[in-house]
Scaffold this motif. Structure first.
Motif, short mmCIF file in Angstrom:
data_model
loop_
_atom_site.label_atom_id
_atom_site.label_comp_id
_atom_site.label_asym_id
_atom_site.label_seq_id
_atom_site.Cartn_x
_atom_site.Cartn_y
_atom_site.Cartn_z
N UNK A 222 0.52 41.12 41.09
CA UNK A 222 0.35 41.82 40.37
C UNK A 222 0.56 40.73 38.84
N UNK A 223 -0.33 40.74 37.54
CA UNK A 223 -0.69 40.43 36.52
C UNK A 223 0.02 40.50 35.29
N UNK A 224 0.76 40.53 34.49
CA UNK A 224 1.71 41.08 33.82
C UNK A 224 1.62 40.70 32.15
N UNK A 225 1.32 41.87 31.09
CA UNK A 225 0.89 40.93 29.87
C UNK A 225 2.04 41.69 29.04
N UNK A 226 2.62 41.05 28.18
CA UNK A 226 4.18 41.70 27.24
C UNK A 226 3.13 42.07 26.13
N UNK A 227 2.74 43.34 25.28
CA UNK A 227 1.58 42.97 24.59
C UNK A 227 2.47 42.91 23.38
N UNK A 228 3.77 42.82 23.04
CA UNK A 228 4.61 42.26 21.95
C UNK A 228 4.15 41.33 21.46
N UNK B 65 2.44 36.85 33.00
CA UNK B 65 3.94 36.41 34.17
C UNK B 65 2.15 37.13 35.20
N UNK C 190 11.00 37.24 34.66
CA UNK C 190 10.47 38.36 33.84
C UNK C 190 11.70 39.27 33.11
#
Lengths: 401, 247
Positions: free
Chosen positions: B96-102, B107, B247
């Motif tokens: 899974x590719x994660x991106x914090x929009x803030x 990750x 994370x």
């Protein structure tokens, strides 16, 4: 001579209709066999939308099955004479619809051949597990109840049997609602309001089914439902339809305000394509507003067939609502990492799509075929036709209260 | 007067009957047992409740685009089938590719069955096919899974797959089958031999630490005691066996 001719035509028509129902059932069974043989790869279901069209049909049938028994309960438990005359038909419909719903859900299993495993291995913490007890229990209790209603020797016991059936049917629908209500994983579910919402939905949908069957049976015999009875039943249907709307409203408000599932609610009610269309157009407009107008606006209410049409529309609304609830609740992605943008090869973070395949729809319709055929045969061979003694009803004042 | 005679007659008949039956059975088929106790593998020691298998995944070491763990899992468990619609294919582990929009922080991490101590899939399974071994590994019993998919509705991690089509070329140690639900087993067939799960062994960065959470001397337990870690969807209080860092 003419009478004999009419009777023969009627008999022929009955056999044609029963055969048509049987054919729909057989086609449904063949569709299930095809799915069993090929695997669920031939369905529109996948690892995100794990329950599809068969579940929409099955849950409608199971929920309406318990609801249709209410007509009997109003007679036996709440002592309304008018409804007591309808108790045998109500019991028959409850049995055949539950059987049909179970047929659909069982034949959709990945391993439908393991039905015996399902009955011999029991997990007490599973809501499905509870249902394995609730469904056969329903058959037994309603069967017994029908016996007390239809056999004069057993007649003194109809009240306790009716009460037991009423309590059991409430448990059964609580069980059906809790299948979803106790799911923590998905935003659409995990709400305490779902079980009572299912109960009130069963009241409305079951009564709508009953009124359609009753009207058809009366028409078949060249009779009409007495206006006072029609009036009472249409008012009850209207009350139930309004009550369902109230619960649906509370369910969505809970999601928006309390559970903060605003993104999901925006999807299901506004931006989600087919789902808002079905919700507003199918459930709210066709399934709620139009039936309420047909049932309560005097000018519309006077039109012949308006109550029948209202009952049909309630069922259209039921299917729309269940489709939005079951399918829409699954296509929306799981919130595994709240607040993060996610992507993966397993479609995390993506809104899924679902197109029901023909075998799924045929299996669902097969359930309806079974319910129809069993009802048609049942009312043909046994006395299920409501017998209204209007004079007696008017004398004892039951028509007015 | 006749009583003793009767007694002896009855005794004789009884003895004769037992003897004949015995001879009959013996003569029927020497070496063949009418009822035979089924003999599976030699019984091994069952899973121990003193152990709780777990995994610590350091996402700071996990490279975006690397799927060595996924490939190793597929090879080890015989997940080799091709499906027309990828949504119907089995994925026991996925990246899974994660991106914090803030703040735009990104990750990458592997996601699979989290082997919860309180697994919702086990709660909802009507037949008990979804089960948790004494050592914390959550499994599906292929023989009693009826394919209802209720566990898939209940899993908050989308960790389970349903076998949508007939399978061939299976690994004999990892039975899979049409119409059943399956998920990561922590490579139980390897763990029972004292090996690590295939994904942990294949990770080129050593980002996946497998071990006994209950053993204070194990690397995983010591690191968990020393370093910060997270459970995914900790709010659900499932007490996951897989923990993440970074994370």
């Amino acid at each position: 001579m003419q009478l004999e001719q009419n009777s023969r035509t009627e008999e022929l028509l009955f056999y044609v209709l029963a055969a048509a129902g049987g054919l729909v059932t057989v086609v449904g069974l063949a569709a299930a066999l095809f799915m069993e043989h090929s695997g669920h790869v031939v369905t529109g279901m996948n690892n995100q939308v794990v329950w599809g069209m068969p579940h929409v049909f099955a849950i409608f049938l199971i929920v309406a099955a318990s609801g249709v028994l209410n007509v009997a309960s109003i007679g036996s438990v709440f002592g309304k004479v008018m409804y007591k005359a309808r108790a045998p038909l109500s019991g028959l419909l409850a049995l055949v619809m539950l059987a049909a719903g179970l047929m659909v859900i069982m034949l959709d299993l990945g391993r439908a051949d393991r039905l015996v495993v399902a009955m011999t291995h029991f997990n007490p913490s599973s809501v499905f597990g509870w249902n394995v007890i609730l469904y056969p229990g329903f058959f037994a209790i309603v069967g017994l109840y029908l016996w007390t209603l239809m056999d004069r020797k057993m007649n003194p016991y109809y009240k306790p049997a009716g009460l037991a059936a009423f309590i059991w049917r409430l448990l059964l629908t609580t069980g059906t609602g809790s299948i979803f209500g106790f799911l923590v994983a998905r935003q659409a579910y995990q709400s305490a309001v779902i079980a009572p919402m299912f109960i009130i939905m069963s009241f409305a949908w079951g009564l709508a089914v009953f009124m359609i069957v009753q009207k058809s049976m009366f028409a078949w015999n060249g009779m009409t439902v007495h206006p006072a009875i029609r009036q009472r039943m249409k008012n009850l249907l209207g009350t139930f339809v309004a009550a369902v709307f109230y619960f649906v409203l509370v369910y969505h408000l809970t999601n928006i305000y309390f559970a903060k599932q605003t993104a999901f609610e925006q999807f299901i009610l506004l931006s989600g394509g087919i789902f808002p269309t079905l919700f507003w157009g199918g459930y709210v407009f066709l399934g709620t507003i139009v039936p309420l107008l047909l049932l309560y606006v005097p000018d519309l209410n006077k039109i012949r067939g308006s109550v029948f049409l209202a009952a049909l529309l309630v069922i259209v609304g039921a299917f729309s609502l269940l489709y939005v609830f079951i399918i829409g609740g699954q296509v929306y992605p799981l919130d595994i990492f709240p607040g993060m943008q996610v992507s993966s090869s397993f479609f995390d973070g993506k809104i899924d799509s679902y197109s029901p395949s023909l075998p799924e729809i045929l299996l669902g319709l097969g359930g309806f075929g079974l319910a129809f055929t069993a009802t048609a045969v049942g009312v043909r061979v046994l006395k299920f036709m409501p017998q209204d003694d209007i004079a007696k009803l008017e004398n004892c004042g039951h028509m007015l209260d | 007067m006749n009583e003793p005679q009767d007694k002896s007659r009855r005794g004789f008949i009884g003895t004769a009957a037992v003897g004949t039956a015995g001879l009959g059975i013996a003569a029927l088929a020497p070496g063949l047992h009418l009822i035979q106790v089924s003999q599976a593998d030699t019984p091994t020691q069952g899973a121990s409740s003193t152990v709780r298998w777990g995994m610590l995944i350091d996402t700071t070491k996990c490279a975006s685009g690397c799927d060595a763990c996924v490939k190793a899992c597929n090879t080890e468990n015989g997940i080799v089938e091709t499906v027309k619609d990828a949504r119907q294919g089995a994925q026991w582990i996925r990246k899974i590719e994660l991106k914090d929009p803030k703040n735009g922080r990104e990750h990458s991490l592997p996601m699979m069955c989290q082997h919860c101590a309180n697994p919702p899939c086990v709660d909802v399974c009507p037949t008990g096919a979804s089960m948790k071994r004494a050592d914390g590994i959550v499994l599906v019993d292929r023989h009693i899974c009826i394919g209802c998919r209720y566990c898939m509705m209940a899993c908050p991690y989308k960790a389970r797959s349903f076998v949508h089509q007939p399978l061939t070329e299976q690994n004999p140690e990892v039975p899979r089958g049409l119409g059943c639900v399956e998920s990561c087993t922590f490579c139980v067939q390897r763990v029972d031999k004292g090996l690590k799960p295939a994904c942990a062994e294949a990770c080129p960065e050593g980002a996946m630490t497998f071990g006994d959470l209950n053993d204070p001397n194990s690397e995983i337990a010591q690191r968990l005691a020393r370093e910060a870690s997270t459970q995914v969807r900790a709010d659900l209080k499932l007490n996951t066996g897989v923990r993440y860092q970074g994370i």
